[in-house]
Design an enzyme around this catalytic site. Structure first.
Site, PDB file in Angstrom:
ATOM      1  N   GLU A  82       0.862  -1.196   0.000  1.00 21.79           N
ATOM      2  CA  GLU A  82       0.000   0.000   0.000  1.00 21.79           C
ATOM      3  C   GLU A  82       0.892   1.238   0.000  1.00 21.79           C
ATOM      4  O   GLU A  82       1.828   1.331   0.778  1.00 21.79           O
ATOM      5  CB  GLU A  82      -0.915  -0.035   1.242  1.00 21.79           C
ATOM      6  CG  GLU A  82      -1.710   1.220   1.525  1.00 21.79           C
ATOM      7  CD  GLU A  82      -2.552   1.733   0.332  1.00 21.79           C
ATOM      8  OE1 GLU A  82      -3.308   0.932  -0.265  1.00 21.79           O
ATOM      9  OE2 GLU A  82      -2.416   2.920   0.003  1.00 21.79           O
ATOM     10  N   ASP A 132      -7.209   1.705  -8.007  1.00 22.30           N
ATOM     11  CA  ASP A 132      -7.794   3.008  -8.374  1.00 22.30           C
ATOM     12  C   ASP A 132      -8.137   3.009  -9.862  1.00 22.30           C
ATOM     13  O   ASP A 132      -7.258   2.769 -10.704  1.00 22.30           O
ATOM     14  CB  ASP A 132      -6.814   4.140  -8.064  1.00 22.30           C
ATOM     15  CG  ASP A 132      -6.684   4.376  -6.560  1.00 22.30           C
ATOM     16  OD1 ASP A 132      -7.648   4.065  -5.826  1.00 22.30           O
ATOM     17  OD2 ASP A 132      -5.616   4.848  -6.137  1.00 22.30           O
ATOM     18  N   LYS A 136     -11.362   9.079 -15.597  1.00 19.81           N
ATOM     19  CA  LYS A 136     -11.296   9.977 -16.762  1.00 19.81           C
ATOM     20  C   LYS A 136     -10.302   9.444 -17.786  1.00 19.81           C
ATOM     21  O   LYS A 136      -9.198   9.014 -17.420  1.00 19.81           O
ATOM     22  CB  LYS A 136     -10.860  11.376 -16.326  1.00 19.81           C
ATOM     23  CG  LYS A 136     -11.928  12.100 -15.515  1.00 19.81           C
ATOM     24  CD  LYS A 136     -11.502  13.519 -15.236  1.00 19.81           C
ATOM     25  CE  LYS A 136     -12.568  14.190 -14.367  1.00 19.81           C
ATOM     26  NZ  LYS A 136     -12.086  15.404 -13.716  1.00 19.81           N
ATOM     27  N   ASP A 168     -15.035  -2.704  -9.811  1.00 21.47           N
ATOM     28  CA  ASP A 168     -16.419  -2.337 -10.128  1.00 21.47           C
ATOM     29  C   ASP A 168     -16.465  -1.598 -11.474  1.00 21.47           C
ATOM     30  O   ASP A 168     -17.546  -1.316 -11.991  1.00 21.47           O
ATOM     31  CB  ASP A 168     -16.961  -1.392  -9.046  1.00 21.47           C
ATOM     32  CG  ASP A 168     -16.095  -0.149  -8.947  1.00 21.47           C
ATOM     33  OD1 ASP A 168     -14.923  -0.279  -8.546  1.00 21.47           O
ATOM     34  OD2 ASP A 168     -16.565   0.950  -9.311  1.00 21.47           O
TER      35      ASP A 168
HETATM   36  C1  LIG Z   1      -9.807   2.015  -4.179  1.00 22.30           C
HETATM   37  S1  LIG Z   1      -8.663   1.643  -2.936  1.00 22.30           S
HETATM   38  C2  LIG Z   1      -8.964  -0.097  -2.637  1.00 22.30           C
HETATM   39  C3  LIG Z   1      -8.491  -0.518  -1.264  1.00 22.30           C
HETATM   40  C4  LIG Z   1      -8.784  -1.977  -0.921  1.00 22.30           C
HETATM   41  N1  LIG Z   1      -8.163  -2.897  -1.837  1.00 22.30           N
HETATM   42  C5  LIG Z   1     -10.263  -2.232  -0.851  1.00 22.30           C
HETATM   43  O1  LIG Z   1     -10.772  -2.999  -1.683  1.00 22.30           O
HETATM   44  O2  LIG Z   1     -10.905  -1.688   0.053  1.00 22.30           O
HETATM   45  C6  LIG Z   1      -7.147   1.622  -3.833  1.00 22.30           C
HETATM   46  C7  LIG Z   1      -5.912   1.595  -2.939  1.00 22.30           C
HETATM   47  O3  LIG Z   1      -4.763   1.347  -3.741  1.00 22.30           O
HETATM   48  C8  LIG Z   1      -3.692   2.169  -3.304  1.00 22.30           C
HETATM   49  N2  LIG Z   1      -2.817   2.313  -4.469  1.00 22.30           N
HETATM   50  C9  LIG Z   1      -3.137   2.905  -5.645  1.00 22.30           C
HETATM   51  N3  LIG Z   1      -2.116   2.813  -6.501  1.00 22.30           N
HETATM   52  C10 LIG Z   1      -1.129   2.139  -5.863  1.00 22.30           C
HETATM   53  C11 LIG Z   1       0.188   1.737  -6.233  1.00 22.30           C
HETATM   54  N4  LIG Z   1       0.677   2.007  -7.439  1.00 22.30           N
HETATM   55  N5  LIG Z   1       0.932   1.078  -5.314  1.00 22.30           N
HETATM   56  C12 LIG Z   1       0.439   0.798  -4.080  1.00 22.30           C
HETATM   57  N6  LIG Z   1      -0.797   1.162  -3.670  1.00 22.30           N
HETATM   58  C13 LIG Z   1      -1.571   1.815  -4.555  1.00 22.30           C
HETATM   59  C14 LIG Z   1      -4.368   3.440  -2.870  1.00 22.30           C
HETATM   60  O4  LIG Z   1      -3.561   4.189  -1.988  1.00 22.30           O
HETATM   61  C15 LIG Z   1      -5.634   2.896  -2.200  1.00 22.30           C
HETATM   62  O5  LIG Z   1      -5.412   2.630  -0.839  1.00 22.30           O
END
Ligand SMILES: C[S@@+](CC[C@H](N)C(=O)[O-])C[C@H]1O[C@@H](n2cnc3c(N)ncnc32)[C@H](O)[C@@H]1O
Length: 226
Positions: A82, A132, A136, A168
């Site tokens: 994370e 994430d 867009k 999703d």
């Molecule tokens: C939409 S949240 C989903 C969190 C969790 N997997 C859930 O289902 O509740 C996306 C997470 O991925 C982390 N994240 C996004 N890009 C990342 C990357 N390149 N490396 C590590 N973490 C990342 C973000 O900080 C965020 O906490």
């Protein structure tokens, strides 16, 4: 009065200043610094018993999904990656308070950690739950699941290991399928359209509960390393 020994997230201290940043294993968390040009390890002592299978979840958020897996999967090592330190602190706090001993938390960016710190064919399974979506079009280049990250997944997965993705976001689902299908090392587990929308015992995460409560369709995809 009984004094509580429960950990708080703020008990995890960041181990270095910006000027002194370096990769370091500290308080059970492997810190991978950003904007750092001296990454050189490919064989860090991240897990002691190499006979146990290793499973990685990238983008762990607050860790709800992987903590359940690690609690009930003591015969394996689990790795939560994370990039946001405040979320790392949440995972770390729960790991200590639930006495989970087979989980390593990585505070760092997924591709950087994988490229510089994971040897070839060292991982038995990979999970990415709700990466994430960068919805867009002009931001789509920021999505994690595309080349060159997919090639890194192919490099670190053992033959027969599986990479599982959950989203999703229908467009990101299609992009993930195209990226994985486009890589010679991977074959889909599910027949066309290569995803399912129900998986009863998959486990739950913060975003899975949130999007399900709003009635969104969840797409689960699995690809096997040949
Ligand atoms: C939409 S949240 C989903 C969190 C969790 N997997 C859930 O289902 O509740 C996306 C997470 O991925 C982390 N994240 C996004 N890009 C990342 C990357 N390149 N490396 C590590 N973490 C990342 C973000 O900080 C965020 O906490």
């Amino acid at each position: 009065m009984v004094k509580s020994c429960a950990m708080k997230g703020t008990d995890l201290k960041h181990p270095f200043s910006w000027e002194e940043r370096q990769p370091v294993l500290h308080q059970g968390v492997f810190f991978v610094p950003k904007f750092y040009d001296q990454h050189k390890l490919r064989n860090p002592p991240l897990w002691e018993d190499s006979k146990k299978p290793v499973f990685i979840e990238y983008c762990s958020g607050n860790g709800a999904w992987i903590l359940q897996k690690a609690l009930h999967g003591c015969d394996a090592y689990w790795v939560a990656v994370e990039q946001k330190f405040e979320r790392v602190r949440k995972i770390w706090k729960k790991m200590h308070n639930l006495n989970v001993r087979n989980l390593l938390v990585v505070s760092g960016e997924a591709r950087t950690f994988t490229t510089h710190y994971l040897p070839d064919a060292c991982v038995d399974g990979i999970f990415i739950n709700f990466p994430d979506p960068w919805p867009k079009t002009k931001h789509a280049k920021n999505r994690l699941v595309q080349e060159p990250f997919v090639s890194e997944l192919a490099r670190v997965l053992k033959a027969g290991g599986k990479a599982t993705f959950v989203t999703d976001h229908a467009l990101y689902c299609q992009q993930i399928i195209a990226a994985m299908q486009g890589h010679a090392s991977f074959q889909p587990d599910f027949p066309a359209p290569y995803f399912v929308t129900e998986w009863a015992d998959y486990g739950t995460s913060y975003f899975e509960s949130l999007w399900k409560s709003k009635g969104l369709t969840i797409h689960y995809m699995v690809f096997e390393k040949r």
